[in-house]
Write an enzyme that holds these catalytic residues in place. Structure first.
Site, PDB file in Angstrom:
ATOM      1  N   TYR A  61       0.834  -1.197   0.000  1.00  0.00           N
ATOM      2  CA  TYR A  61       0.000   0.000   0.000  1.00  0.00           C
ATOM      3  C   TYR A  61       0.873   1.253   0.000  1.00  0.00           C
ATOM      4  O   TYR A  61       1.369   1.692   1.047  1.00  0.00           O
ATOM      5  CB  TYR A  61      -0.931   0.019   1.216  1.00  0.00           C
ATOM      6  N   HIS A 145       0.377 -12.259   1.189  1.00  0.00           N
ATOM      7  CA  HIS A 145      -0.414 -11.354   0.373  1.00  0.00           C
ATOM      8  C   HIS A 145      -0.396 -11.749  -1.108  1.00  0.00           C
ATOM      9  O   HIS A 145       0.658 -11.895  -1.705  1.00  0.00           O
ATOM     10  CB  HIS A 145       0.154  -9.933   0.530  1.00  0.00           C
TER      11      HIS A 145
END
Length: 333
Positions: A61, A145
């Protein structure tokens, strides 16, 4: 797995508890648009003020920007008062001379690059760097992830590295985060997983996870954190051109979302409130993480979750064929 309706829930048997509403911190990494630093901090201050106590972030992010901003907001706060998750699988490195950053949807990012790394050393280095950016000694939850294209690495090195961190009590709960519910179901069936973060596959519009992931989670005692409750925005505002899975929504789904909104309006319930509450009909669901790019959105998240939703709304959606009759509903009765 402890299941306490609309209260704190334990993730598997890890001892980690999460509130039902968490803050997804991808927008704080400048997802699609740049946020001034003070605005990002206002979002986090407002989230704390509304009672948010679960924060989910990742190196992906904003190439570490989300973690850095969250770390600044957490400085000085009692570590025992909130739950924190981050992710591994993308290690960050400085840009090489002349190399341009690839934001992958994030803008105005630090001068870093992502490297897919599911090795034991890579995972430990990724987590160590996250802890430094977050300014904490440990996180509560680590997700592997977006590993859908790295299955061999998951089984050979990635998950064993996470399990080792858990065994060594360097992290308390481990799992996977992605939007492929079928692969999450496979991982839960094969591995000792505490929690999965499933985005977009268990919503008012999608039952995919109900058919593959949720049954195995319930059987194995694995908890589910739900992301993407608005299906990229379609369930937030089903107007022409609304996105679904990060592309313009097909006409049939746009029409169905509008019909859902119409029924909600009959009960004076915002569509977003129904979309946020719906996943909690299934007992494996522990929490939902929702992002916010402004303080007003952080306040809205809390208000939507607290909204009273009559059981009759859910029964009407079933009666009008907008929800399948076999789906579990978040009833108060």
């Amino acid at each position: 797995m402890v299941y306490l309706p609309y209260g704190a829930r334990e993730l598997g048997r890890s001892g980690v508890t999460v509130p039902p509403l968490g803050l997804g911190c991808a927008p704080l990494g400048n997802l699609y648009r740049a946020l001034p630093e003070e605005q990002a901090q206002d979002v986090l201050r407002t989230a704390f003020a509304t009672g948010a106590r679960y924060f989910d972030t990742a190196p992906h992010y904003g190439l570490g920007l989300s973690e850095e901003r969250l770390g600044r907001a957490l400085r000085g706060r009692d570590r025992a008062t909130y739950t924190l998750s981050t992710k591994v699988g993308r290690r960050l490195r400085p840009l090489a001379p002349g190399e341009e950053p690839d934001g992958e949807g994030f803008v105005d990012t630090p001068a870093r690059a992502r490297v897919r790394d599911f090795s034991r050393d890579g995972i430990r280095a990724t987590l160590d760097a996250s802890l430094e950016r977050l300014g904490v000694d440990a996180v509560d939850i680590v997700y592997l992830h977006d590993a859908e294209n790295h299955l061999r690495e998951v089984y050979e090195t990635g998950f064993p590295a996470l399990a080792e961190l858990r065994d060594q009590k360097m992290v308390r709960a481990i799992g996977f985060g992605m939007n492929h519910s079928d692969l999450l179901a496979r991982f839960v069936a094969d591995l000792d997983v505490d929690v999965v973060l499933c985005a977009g596959r268990w919503t008012l519009l999608e039952r995919t996870a109900f058919d593959d992931l949720l049954p195995v989670c319930e059987r194995r005692g694995t908890s589910v954190v739900v992301g993407g409750v608005y299906n990229s925005g379609l369930l937030a505002d089903p107007s022409p051109g609304a996105p679904y899975n990060y592309a313009p929504a097909p006409d049939d789904l746009l029409d169905r979302a509008r019909q859902l909104a119409g029924v909600c309006a009959e009960f004076d319930v915002p569509l977003k409130a129904a979309a946020l509450r719906f996943p909690f009909g299934h007992p494996a669901v522990a929490s939902a993480v929702v992002g916010a790019a402004t303080p007003e959105e952080a306040e809205e998240n809390a208000a939507l979750f607290a909204r009273d939703i009559p059981d009759a709304l859910w029964h009407t959606l079933v009666a009008r064929d907008l929800l399948d009759p076999d789906l579990p509903l978040p009833l108060d009765e």
